[in-house]
Each structure stands twice: as C-alpha cells, then as structure tokens.
Design a protein around this motif. Structure first.
Motif, PDB file in Angstrom:
ATOM      1  N   THR A  87      23.296  48.101 -87.175  1.00  0.00           N
ATOM      2  CA  THR A  87      22.752  47.550 -85.645  1.00  0.00           C
ATOM      3  C   THR A  87      23.882  47.185 -85.094  1.00  0.00           C
ATOM      4  O   THR A  87      24.383  47.336 -83.873  1.00  0.00           O
ATOM      5  CB  THR A  87      21.690  46.623 -85.708  1.00  0.00           C
ATOM      6  OG1 THR A  87      20.556  47.085 -86.361  1.00  0.00           O
ATOM      7  CG2 THR A  87      21.307  46.283 -84.573  1.00  0.00           C
ATOM      8  N   ASN A  88      24.942  46.274 -85.730  1.00  0.00           N
ATOM      9  CA  ASN A  88      25.942  45.735 -85.024  1.00  0.00           C
ATOM     10  C   ASN A  88      27.125  47.010 -84.827  1.00  0.00           C
ATOM     11  O   ASN A  88      27.823  47.014 -83.647  1.00  0.00           O
ATOM     12  CB  ASN A  88      26.738  44.818 -85.805  1.00  0.00           C
ATOM     13  CG  ASN A  88      25.684  43.576 -85.981  1.00  0.00           C
ATOM     14  OD1 ASN A  88      24.990  43.321 -85.133  1.00  0.00           O
ATOM     15  ND2 ASN A  88      26.037  42.638 -87.234  1.00  0.00           N
ATOM     16  N   ALA A  89      27.029  48.106 -85.597  1.00  0.00           N
ATOM     17  CA  ALA A  89      27.941  49.136 -85.391  1.00  0.00           C
ATOM     18  C   ALA A  89      27.596  49.928 -84.266  1.00  0.00           C
ATOM     19  O   ALA A  89      28.290  50.362 -83.259  1.00  0.00           O
ATOM     20  CB  ALA A  89      27.918  49.997 -86.661  1.00  0.00           C
ATOM     21  N   LEU A  90      26.222  49.916 -84.092  1.00  0.00           N
ATOM     22  CA  LEU A  90      25.931  50.772 -82.952  1.00  0.00           C
ATOM     23  C   LEU A  90      25.973  50.197 -81.472  1.00  0.00           C
ATOM     24  O   LEU A  90      26.575  50.773 -80.492  1.00  0.00           O
ATOM     25  CB  LEU A  90      24.053  50.719 -83.045  1.00  0.00           C
ATOM     26  CG  LEU A  90      23.691  51.845 -83.843  1.00  0.00           C
ATOM     27  CD1 LEU A  90      21.878  51.590 -83.953  1.00  0.00           C
ATOM     28  CD2 LEU A  90      23.997  53.303 -83.389  1.00  0.00           C
ATOM     29  N   ILE A  91      25.974  48.929 -81.475  1.00  0.00           N
ATOM     30  CA  ILE A  91      26.289  47.765 -80.335  1.00  0.00           C
ATOM     31  C   ILE A  91      27.966  48.176 -80.164  1.00  0.00           C
ATOM     32  O   ILE A  91      28.244  48.505 -79.128  1.00  0.00           O
ATOM     33  CB  ILE A  91      25.978  46.470 -80.523  1.00  0.00           C
ATOM     34  CG1 ILE A  91      24.543  46.345 -80.550  1.00  0.00           C
ATOM     35  CG2 ILE A  91      26.602  45.643 -79.474  1.00  0.00           C
ATOM     36  CD1 ILE A  91      23.944  44.867 -81.024  1.00  0.00           C
ATOM     37  N   ALA A  92      28.674  47.885 -81.171  1.00  0.00           N
ATOM     38  CA  ALA A  92      29.930  48.060 -80.965  1.00  0.00           C
ATOM     39  C   ALA A  92      30.683  49.315 -80.772  1.00  0.00           C
ATOM     40  O   ALA A  92      31.448  49.743 -79.814  1.00  0.00           O
ATOM     41  CB  ALA A  92      30.704  47.470 -82.211  1.00  0.00           C
ATOM     42  N   ASN A  93      30.247  50.622 -81.399  1.00  0.00           N
ATOM     43  CA  ASN A  93      30.694  51.764 -81.408  1.00  0.00           C
ATOM     44  C   ASN A  93      30.174  52.496 -80.011  1.00  0.00           C
ATOM     45  O   ASN A  93      31.122  53.195 -79.442  1.00  0.00           O
ATOM     46  CB  ASN A  93      30.367  52.706 -82.572  1.00  0.00           C
ATOM     47  CG  ASN A  93      31.232  52.111 -83.735  1.00  0.00           C
ATOM     48  OD1 ASN A  93      32.181  51.986 -83.647  1.00  0.00           O
ATOM     49  ND2 ASN A  93      30.351  52.609 -84.824  1.00  0.00           N
ATOM     50  N   LEU A  94      29.013  52.043 -79.533  1.00  0.00           N
ATOM     51  CA  LEU A  94      28.503  52.599 -78.323  1.00  0.00           C
ATOM     52  C   LEU A  94      28.930  51.725 -77.203  1.00  0.00           C
ATOM     53  O   LEU A  94      28.352  52.102 -76.005  1.00  0.00           O
ATOM     54  CB  LEU A  94      27.015  53.028 -78.678  1.00  0.00           C
ATOM     55  CG  LEU A  94      26.710  54.023 -79.761  1.00  0.00           C
ATOM     56  CD1 LEU A  94      25.243  54.477 -79.842  1.00  0.00           C
ATOM     57  CD2 LEU A  94      27.621  55.288 -79.574  1.00  0.00           C
ATOM     58  N   ARG A  95      29.287  50.543 -77.326  1.00  0.00           N
ATOM     59  CA  ARG A  95      29.473  49.472 -76.368  1.00  0.00           C
ATOM     60  C   ARG A  95      27.999  49.073 -75.656  1.00  0.00           C
ATOM     61  O   ARG A  95      28.067  48.870 -74.467  1.00  0.00           O
ATOM     62  CB  ARG A  95      30.397  50.187 -75.258  1.00  0.00           C
ATOM     63  CG  ARG A  95      32.058  50.101 -76.021  1.00  0.00           C
ATOM     64  CD  ARG A  95      32.388  51.705 -75.568  1.00  0.00           C
ATOM     65  NE  ARG A  95      33.580  51.879 -76.225  1.00  0.00           N
ATOM     66  CZ  ARG A  95      34.683  52.414 -75.417  1.00  0.00           C
ATOM     67  NH1 ARG A  95      34.679  52.426 -74.203  1.00  0.00           N
ATOM     68  NH2 ARG A  95      35.841  52.464 -76.245  1.00  0.00           N
ATOM     69  N   LEU A  96      27.009  48.973 -76.447  1.00  0.00           N
ATOM     70  CA  LEU A  96      25.947  48.636 -75.928  1.00  0.00           C
ATOM     71  C   LEU A  96      25.842  47.238 -75.378  1.00  0.00           C
ATOM     72  O   LEU A  96      25.259  46.720 -74.714  1.00  0.00           O
ATOM     73  CB  LEU A  96      24.650  49.013 -76.819  1.00  0.00           C
ATOM     74  CG  LEU A  96      24.556  50.553 -77.010  1.00  0.00           C
ATOM     75  CD1 LEU A  96      23.546  50.786 -78.003  1.00  0.00           C
ATOM     76  CD2 LEU A  96      24.282  51.374 -75.864  1.00  0.00           C
ATOM     77  N   GLY A  97      26.861  46.432 -76.312  1.00  0.00           N
ATOM     78  CA  GLY A  97      26.585  44.879 -76.220  1.00  0.00           C
ATOM     79  C   GLY A  97      27.194  44.486 -75.020  1.00  0.00           C
ATOM     80  O   GLY A  97      26.736  43.663 -74.321  1.00  0.00           O
ATOM     81  N   SER A  98      28.101  45.190 -74.385  1.00  0.00           N
ATOM     82  CA  SER A  98      28.767  44.856 -73.100  1.00  0.00           C
ATOM     83  C   SER A  98      27.921  45.633 -71.750  1.00  0.00           C
ATOM     84  O   SER A  98      28.286  45.599 -70.432  1.00  0.00           O
ATOM     85  CB  SER A  98      30.255  44.900 -73.079  1.00  0.00           C
ATOM     86  OG  SER A  98      30.799  44.278 -74.045  1.00  0.00           O
ATOM     87  N   GLY A  99      27.069  46.536 -72.135  1.00  0.00           N
ATOM     88  CA  GLY A  99      26.434  47.300 -71.033  1.00  0.00           C
ATOM     89  C   GLY A  99      27.329  48.082 -70.282  1.00  0.00           C
ATOM     90  O   GLY A  99      27.372  48.203 -69.041  1.00  0.00           O
ATOM     91  N   ALA A 100      28.080  48.859 -71.006  1.00  0.00           N
ATOM     92  CA  ALA A 100      29.152  49.766 -70.355  1.00  0.00           C
ATOM     93  C   ALA A 100      28.464  50.771 -69.459  1.00  0.00           C
ATOM     94  O   ALA A 100      27.440  51.351 -69.596  1.00  0.00           O
ATOM     95  CB  ALA A 100      29.891  50.559 -71.450  1.00  0.00           C
ATOM     96  N   PRO A 101      29.002  50.898 -68.107  1.00  0.00           N
ATOM     97  CA  PRO A 101      28.425  51.756 -67.129  1.00  0.00           C
ATOM     98  C   PRO A 101      28.479  53.273 -67.520  1.00  0.00           C
ATOM     99  O   PRO A 101      29.651  53.506 -68.235  1.00  0.00           O
ATOM    100  CB  PRO A 101      28.993  51.394 -65.960  1.00  0.00           C
ATOM    101  CG  PRO A 101      30.030  50.751 -66.189  1.00  0.00           C
ATOM    102  CD  PRO A 101      30.131  49.966 -67.493  1.00  0.00           C
ATOM    103  N   ALA A 102      27.594  54.076 -67.223  1.00  0.00           N
ATOM    104  CA  ALA A 102      27.747  55.506 -67.468  1.00  0.00           C
ATOM    105  C   ALA A 102      28.782  55.931 -66.439  1.00  0.00           C
ATOM    106  O   ALA A 102      28.966  55.706 -65.343  1.00  0.00           O
ATOM    107  CB  ALA A 102      26.629  56.081 -67.594  1.00  0.00           C
TER     108      ALA A 102
END
Length: 251
Positions: A82-97
């Motif tokens: 789960t943490n890897a998903l957030i880190a690798n896909l940058r979901l934790g910082s809500g990266a804009p598309a």
C-alpha cells in the motif's frame, strides 16, 4: 538498496517450461492435475507464472525503499505494498495529471515545494509556446502548442450551447464589458452654451427660446454623471476575486 526476497523461477530462455499455447490448451488449467503425473515442464510453467508475479510485486515494494521479505508476514507485505502504491504512483501528494490546469497558491513552482514532484515539470499559462517533442502528453491536450495567456484574467466555464455566452470557442479570449446604464433628465431649460459629453446626449425640444420666465421655480443647472458616487469603481469591470497562480503539469 532495499531487498526483494521474491524471485521468479525458470527465467532462462531455454528453461524446461511448457509453451504458452500448450499451457492455455491444457485441460488441467481449469481442473488442476487430478490423475497421473504432470510433466516437469507443466509444473515449471505454473511455478514460473506465480513466482513472476510475486517477484514483480516484491520489486515494486523494493523500488519504494522498503524490503520485500519472504518471512510469512502477509499483513506486513500488504502495508508495504500500500505504501509502495502511494510512493511510486505519487498518490500521497495528490500529483496533478499532465495537461489538467490547476490553481497554485505560490509563486514558487510546485516541483520546488513538493519533494515528491521534484522530477515533474510545471508551466504557466502565460501565452508561451511549447514543444510537442519535449512535452508529448501535454501536446495531446493543447494541440496548438500554446498555453493561453491567462495572467490577470478571469476564467469562464465554456457555454457549450447553453446560449448565455454563445459563439465562443474553447480557450478564446473576451474583452471586458459593462451592462448598459441608462437614465434621462426631462424638461430641462438650458443656456446657449449647453453641450453634452461622454455618456450623456441631448435632443433639442424647442430651439431659440426668446425668453425664459423669471422668478418662480425655474433655474439653470449643470448635470453630471459619476457612478463612483454610489458604487465602487475602477479602471476595469471586475467581481470580487483572489489572485492565484494558474499552472499545468507538462511531464
């Protein structure tokens, strides 16, 4: 470097593994091996498919900086995944598309503020052109290769056939305007130097009056119009507003 204990099995090009076509045609693919013996190639195929996926997930975890350990701690792996998903896909910082405009409350560009976005590129809507070679994804959204000058402008939702602001193309600019203000001054007696300026106009009802009654309720006056006497005014027509930076992620 983070550790990945999960290794794929039988990856050699000459490994004893059943071909994909034979594997997909194998009756045991649905029922499992129920009688007799499975060939080593078939068993190797089953093991390779399972271990390849395990290795992939393990490496995904390791790429985020956490160890993927084969220690039977399933819950721990779930947390790391789960943490890897957030880190690798940058979901934790809500990266804009890429290509989606957004407001930003700072003059500093986002990649200098958010460490997770350090390798991203952000551009301003300042009328500048950009290269489709450098920013191919952005070019799909803005095929004209220009980021519309938007500094100091208000954004308006596209009419799209409603008829409130008809005839507008997407990203088209529109000059400022004010709804008309009208009024009248009636039954005014004016002197020979009477003129009108600006928003005022006049029409003569009776020219060359020979005399003007004296006394009583008659008087000669000058009239002016100034909206600032009753309303807030400026050099532009505007609503209340807050200034934000307007950006787009380019890559």
């Amino acid at each position: 470097m983070a550790i990945n204990n999960f290794k794929a099995f039988a990856l050699d090009p000459n490994a004893n593994v059943t071909s994909q076509a034979d594997w997909e045609a194998l009756p045991a693919l649905l029922s499992g091996f129920t009688a007799g013996k499975a060939s080593s190639a078939q068993v190797n195929k089953a093991i390779r498919q399972a271990t390849t996926i395990a290795a992939l997930v393990g490496q995904f975890i390791a790429n985020s900086g956490a160890d993927a350990l084969d220690n039977a701690d399933v819950n721990g792996l779930v947390t790391k995944f789960t943490n890897a998903l957030i880190a690798n896909l940058r979901l934790g910082s809500g990266a804009p598309a890429i290509g989606i405009p957004f407001f930003w409350p700072s003059s500093a560009m986002p990649n200098t503020v958010m460490t997770e976005w350090a390798d991203m590129v952000f551009l301003k809507f300042n009328g500048a052109t950009f290269s489709a070679t450098t920013y191919p994804k952005l070019a799909l959204v803005f095929p004209g290769l220009v980021l519309t000058e938007s500094r100091g402008e208000f954004l308006r939702v596209w009419d799209d056939g409603r008829g409130v602001d008809s005839g507008r193309a997407l990203l088209s600019a529109q000059g400022d305007a004010l709804q008309n203000i009208t009024g009248s001054l009636l039954d005014v007696t004016a002197g020979p130097n009477n003129t009108t300026t600006g928003a005022f106009s006049s029409s003569t009802l009776t020219p060359n009056l020979s005399s003007v009654p004296t006394g009583g309720n008659y008087k000669q006056s000058n009239y002016s119009f100034d909206a600032s006497r009753v309303a807030r005014t400026s050099a532009e027509t505007r609503p209340r507003n807050i200034a934000f930076n307007f950006l787009v992620r380019a890559k």
